[in-house]
Write a protein that holds these residues in place. Structure first.
Motif, short mmCIF file in Angstrom:
data_model
loop_
_atom_site.label_atom_id
_atom_site.label_comp_id
_atom_site.label_asym_id
_atom_site.label_seq_id
_atom_site.Cartn_x
_atom_site.Cartn_y
_atom_site.Cartn_z
N LEU A 229 -23.96 56.44 14.38
CA LEU A 229 -23.52 57.81 14.59
C LEU A 229 -22.79 58.33 13.36
CD1 LEU A 229 -22.10 57.36 18.21
CD2 LEU A 229 -24.32 58.34 17.57
N ASP A 230 -22.72 59.65 13.24
CA ASP A 230 -22.05 60.26 12.10
C ASP A 230 -20.54 60.05 12.20
OD1 ASP A 230 -21.71 61.64 9.75
OD2 ASP A 230 -22.00 63.63 10.63
N THR A 231 -19.89 59.98 11.06
CA THR A 231 -18.44 59.83 11.03
C THR A 231 -17.76 61.16 11.33
OG1 THR A 231 -18.54 60.13 8.63
CG2 THR A 231 -18.43 57.86 9.45
N VAL A 232 -16.45 61.10 11.56
CA VAL A 232 -15.69 62.27 12.00
C VAL A 232 -15.00 62.97 10.84
CG1 VAL A 232 -15.25 61.29 14.28
CG2 VAL A 232 -13.62 60.89 12.43
N ARG A 233 -14.63 64.22 11.08
CA ARG A 233 -13.67 64.89 10.21
C ARG A 233 -12.28 64.57 10.74
NH1 ARG A 233 -16.70 70.81 9.42
NH2 ARG A 233 -18.29 70.04 7.95
N ILE A 234 -11.35 64.23 9.84
CA ILE A 234 -10.06 63.66 10.21
C ILE A 234 -8.92 64.65 9.97
CG2 ILE A 234 -8.43 61.79 9.70
CD1 ILE A 234 -10.95 60.26 8.54
N ALA A 235 -8.11 64.89 10.99
CA ALA A 235 -6.92 65.73 10.85
C ALA A 235 -5.81 64.91 10.21
CB ALA A 235 -6.48 66.25 12.22
N ILE A 236 -5.24 65.43 9.13
CA ILE A 236 -4.17 64.72 8.43
C ILE A 236 -3.07 65.69 8.03
CG2 ILE A 236 -5.37 64.92 6.20
CD1 ILE A 236 -4.14 62.16 5.49
N GLY A 237 -1.81 65.29 8.27
CA GLY A 237 -0.67 66.15 7.96
C GLY A 237 -0.45 66.31 6.47
N ASP A 238 -0.03 67.50 6.05
CA ASP A 238 0.20 67.73 4.63
C ASP A 238 1.41 66.97 4.10
OD1 ASP A 238 2.21 69.24 5.79
OD2 ASP A 238 1.63 71.14 4.88
N ASN A 239 2.22 66.38 5.00
CA ASN A 239 3.33 65.54 4.55
C ASN A 239 2.84 64.29 3.82
OD1 ASN A 239 2.42 64.93 7.34
ND2 ASN A 239 3.80 63.18 7.15
N LEU A 240 1.56 63.92 4.03
CA LEU A 240 1.00 62.74 3.35
C LEU A 240 0.28 63.11 2.06
CD1 LEU A 240 -0.50 60.95 6.48
CD2 LEU A 240 1.65 60.43 5.32
N LEU A 241 0.32 64.40 1.71
CA LEU A 241 -0.46 64.86 0.56
C LEU A 241 0.44 65.44 -0.52
CD1 LEU A 241 -3.33 66.61 2.58
CD2 LEU A 241 -3.26 64.28 1.72
N ARG A 242 1.52 64.74 -0.80
CA ARG A 242 2.47 65.25 -1.80
C ARG A 242 1.93 65.11 -3.21
NH1 ARG A 242 6.23 62.22 1.64
NH2 ARG A 242 7.29 63.68 3.03
N LYS A 243 1.01 64.18 -3.42
CA LYS A 243 0.43 63.95 -4.74
C LYS A 243 -0.99 64.52 -4.79
CE LYS A 243 3.94 61.35 -6.09
NZ LYS A 243 4.86 61.78 -7.15
N PRO A 244 -1.38 65.16 -5.91
CA PRO A 244 -2.74 65.71 -6.01
C PRO A 244 -3.83 64.66 -5.76
CG PRO A 244 -1.38 66.55 -7.80
CD PRO A 244 -0.56 65.51 -7.08
N CYS A 245 -3.60 63.42 -6.23
CA CYS A 245 -4.62 62.39 -6.05
C CYS A 245 -4.80 62.03 -4.57
CB CYS A 245 -4.30 61.14 -6.87
SG CYS A 245 -2.71 60.35 -6.51
N ALA A 246 -3.71 62.11 -3.79
CA ALA A 246 -3.82 61.85 -2.35
C ALA A 246 -4.67 62.92 -1.68
CB ALA A 246 -2.43 61.80 -1.72
N THR A 247 -4.48 64.17 -2.09
CA THR A 247 -5.29 65.27 -1.55
C THR A 247 -6.75 65.08 -1.89
OG1 THR A 247 -3.40 66.78 -1.78
CG2 THR A 247 -5.56 67.79 -1.50
N GLU A 248 -7.04 64.70 -3.14
CA GLU A 248 -8.43 64.48 -3.56
C GLU A 248 -9.07 63.38 -2.71
OE1 GLU A 248 -9.86 66.45 -5.46
OE2 GLU A 248 -8.64 67.07 -7.15
N LEU A 249 -8.35 62.27 -2.54
CA LEU A 249 -8.89 61.14 -1.78
C LEU A 249 -9.19 61.53 -0.34
CD1 LEU A 249 -6.67 58.18 -3.05
CD2 LEU A 249 -9.17 58.27 -3.15
N MET A 250 -8.24 62.22 0.29
CA MET A 250 -8.40 62.57 1.70
C MET A 250 -9.52 63.59 1.90
SD MET A 250 -6.34 60.67 3.38
CE MET A 250 -6.73 59.45 2.16
N LYS A 251 -9.60 64.60 1.04
CA LYS A 251 -10.62 65.63 1.21
C LYS A 251 -12.02 65.10 0.85
CE LYS A 251 -9.56 70.00 0.62
NZ LYS A 251 -9.12 71.31 0.09
N LEU A 252 -12.07 64.08 0.01
CA LEU A 252 -13.35 63.40 -0.23
C LEU A 252 -13.80 62.63 1.00
CD1 LEU A 252 -12.88 62.02 -3.88
CD2 LEU A 252 -14.81 63.42 -3.11
N ASN A 253 -12.81 62.15 1.77
CA ASN A 253 -13.11 61.31 2.93
C ASN A 253 -13.11 62.12 4.23
OD1 ASN A 253 -13.72 58.82 4.18
ND2 ASN A 253 -11.56 58.51 4.70
#
Length: 380
Positions: A131-155
Motif C-alpha cells: 500500500l502507499d505510504t502516508v502523509r505525516i503531520a509534524i509540528g513546526d517545533n521540530l523544524l527549527r533547522k532548515p535541514c530538518a524541514t528539508e528532510l521532513m518535507k522530502l519524507n
C-alpha cells in the motif's frame, strides 16, 4: 510564501519536481553535514577533519543521484527502515492492515509514543503490504533547522503550525490544516496524525477532541453536518505498541521535573537527540494494529474521541512489562522479564521510577476500561 494556485505551499510536502533541488540544498547544508559527521565520526575533529566534509558531500551526491521523485525517497527510506528494524527490534508485527483497501485514502489517527518511529512504522507496515505510504503531520517545533524541514518535507511530512499564538493566526493556520487534510484525502493520499499534541509520556493514549474539531473546520465551512463530514474522512484508529520504550527514562525525568518545578525546559538539541534515541534504541517487540473505520452517527467531538480511544485501547498489544507495572498476573510474565523490569527501575533515579511504572501500567488500565465499555455497549 503561499500562492493563489497553491494555498498549501508553506505546509505541504515536496512534489516530485521539487525533490532534486531539495536534496541538493540538503547536501550543501553545513549543519546537516556536521550533524552526520558528529554522529558517525565523533572523534574526527582532528587535523584532517576538514577533509571529511567535502568527501561526505561527494559521497551523498553520488548515493542520492538517482532520487528524483517522492516515491524514490520513500523507497530509500524503506531501505533504512529495514536496517533499523534489524538492529533495534526483535520483531515488528502488524494486524488489521489486510482490511485496508488500496483504492481508499484513510485518515489514520494514532496513539503517539515516539516522534519519528510512530509514523515510520505505520509506513513500513503499509509498504510491506504493497500500500502507499502516508502523509505525516509534524509540528513546526521540530523544524527549527532548515535541514530538518528539508528532510521532513522530502519524507511526505506536512507542517502543523504549533508556534502560532495569536487567535486570528491560530484560526487561519488550523483552517488551512483542515483544508489540506481533506485535500490530501481527495487526492487519494492517506494521512497519519497523532491523536493529541505531543507524545503520551504517561502511557495514557487519549484523543483530544480539539483535533477532531480541527478536522471539521473545512466541513463547517462547506455547511456539512459533523456526522456527514467526519464519516467522509474515513478515520481509522491505529495503536502502536513498543515492548520497550528507548525514551522511557527521558519521559519520566520530564514528568518528574514538571511535577516538582511546574515546568520542564528542553535543551537546544533535545528533540533531535530524542529522535535519534527513538530510532536506534532497543525496542524489543513492536506491534502496529490498524482498527476499523470509525462509524460516525449522532456524534460530538467528545463521543467520537471516545470511540477512537476505545479501539486504540483494545488494539494496544500488552507486553510483560505492562502487566508487571500494573501488578497483574499473566502467562507472559516470567522471572527473566521481572528481572529486566527491575533492572530498568534500578537504573532510573528514584524520583522517576513511579513515572516509569505508570507509563507501562496505564495501557493495561486503558485496555480493561475499554473492554468493560465494550461489554456495556454490547448489552445496550
Amino acid at each position: 510564501m503561499q500562492t493563489v494556485n497553491d494555498p498549501y505551499q508553506d505546509i505541504r510536502p515536496y512534489h516530485d519536481d521539487e525533490v532534486p533541488a531539495a536534496i541538493h540544498r540538503l547536501i550543501q547544508d553545513d549543519e546537516f553535514i556536521n550533524a552526520i559527521l558528529s554522529y558517525r565520526y565523533p572523534h574526527a575533529s582532528g587535523p584532517l577533519g576538514w577533509l571529511l566534509k567535502p568527501a561526505l558531500k561527494l559521497y551523498l551526491t553520488q548515493k542520492w543521484r538517482n532520487i528524483k521523485t517522492v516515491q524514490d525517497v520513500q523507497l530509500h527510506v524503506a531501505s533504512y527502515m529495514r536496517k533499523m528494524i534489524k538492529t533495534s527490534c526483535d520483531n515488528v508485527t502488524v494486524s488489521g492492515v489486510e482490511h485496508l483497501s488500496p483504492d481508499k485514502a484513510y485518515l489514520f489517527v494514532s496513539n503517539h509514543r515516539d516522534i519519528a518511529m510512530d509514523p515510520a512504522l505505520v509506513n513500513w507496515c503499509l509498504h510491506q503490504q504493497g500500500l502507499d505510504t502516508v502523509r505525516i503531520a509534524i509540528g513546526d517545533n521540530l523544524l527549527r533547522k532548515p535541514c530538518a524541514t528539508e528532510l521532513m518535507k522530502l519524507n511526505k511530512s506536512f507542517i502543523v503550525k504549533r508556534s502560532a499564538k495569536a487567535p486570528r493566526e491560530m484560526m487561519k493556520s488550523l483552517s488551512q490544516l483542515s483544508a489540506y487534510i481533506r485535500h490530501s484525502l481527495d487526492e487519494g493520499q492517506s494521512i497519519w496524525i497523532a491523536q493529541r499534541e505531543g507524545r503520551a509520556k504517561t502511557g495514557l493514549d487519549m484523543t483530544d477532541p480539539a483535533i477532531l474539531k480541527m478536522f471539521y473546520m473545512e466541513g463547517r465551512k462547506n455547511k456539512q453536518s459533523f456526522d456527514e463530514y467526519m464519516q467522509a474522512l474515513n478515520i481509522v484508529p491505529v495503536a502502536i505498541s513498543y515492548q520497550n520504550d528507548p525514551c522511557d527514562l527521558d519521559k519520566a525525568t520530564e514528568l518528574d521535573a514538571v511535577n516538582r518545578l511546574g515546568a520542564y525546559e528542553k535543551s537546544e538539541f533535545e528533540d533531535i537527540q530524542t529522535i535519534v534515541k527513538g530510532i536506534v534504541g532497543q525496542k524489543r517487540q513492536v506491534h502496529v494494529a490498524f482498527g476499523a473505520p470509525v462509524t460516525v452517527s449522532q456524534a460530538t467531538p467528545e463521543t467520537l474521541a471516545s470511540d477512537i480511544d476505545r479501539q486504540i485501547h483494545c488494539l494496544y498489544r500488552l507486553y510483560p512489562a505492562n502487566y508487571i507495572a500494573a501488578g497483574e498476573a499473566h502467562d507472559s510474565v516470567t522471572a527473566e522479564e521481572r528481572a529486566l523490569f527491575e533492572q530498568k527501575l534500578a537504573q532510573a533515579p528514584e524520583a522517576a521510577r513511579d513515572y516509569i511504572r505508570q507509563m507501562y501500567a496505564n495501557p493495561v488500565i486503558n485496555a480493561q476500561r475499554a473492554a468493560s465499555d465494550q461489554a456495556t455497549i454490547s448489552i445496550d
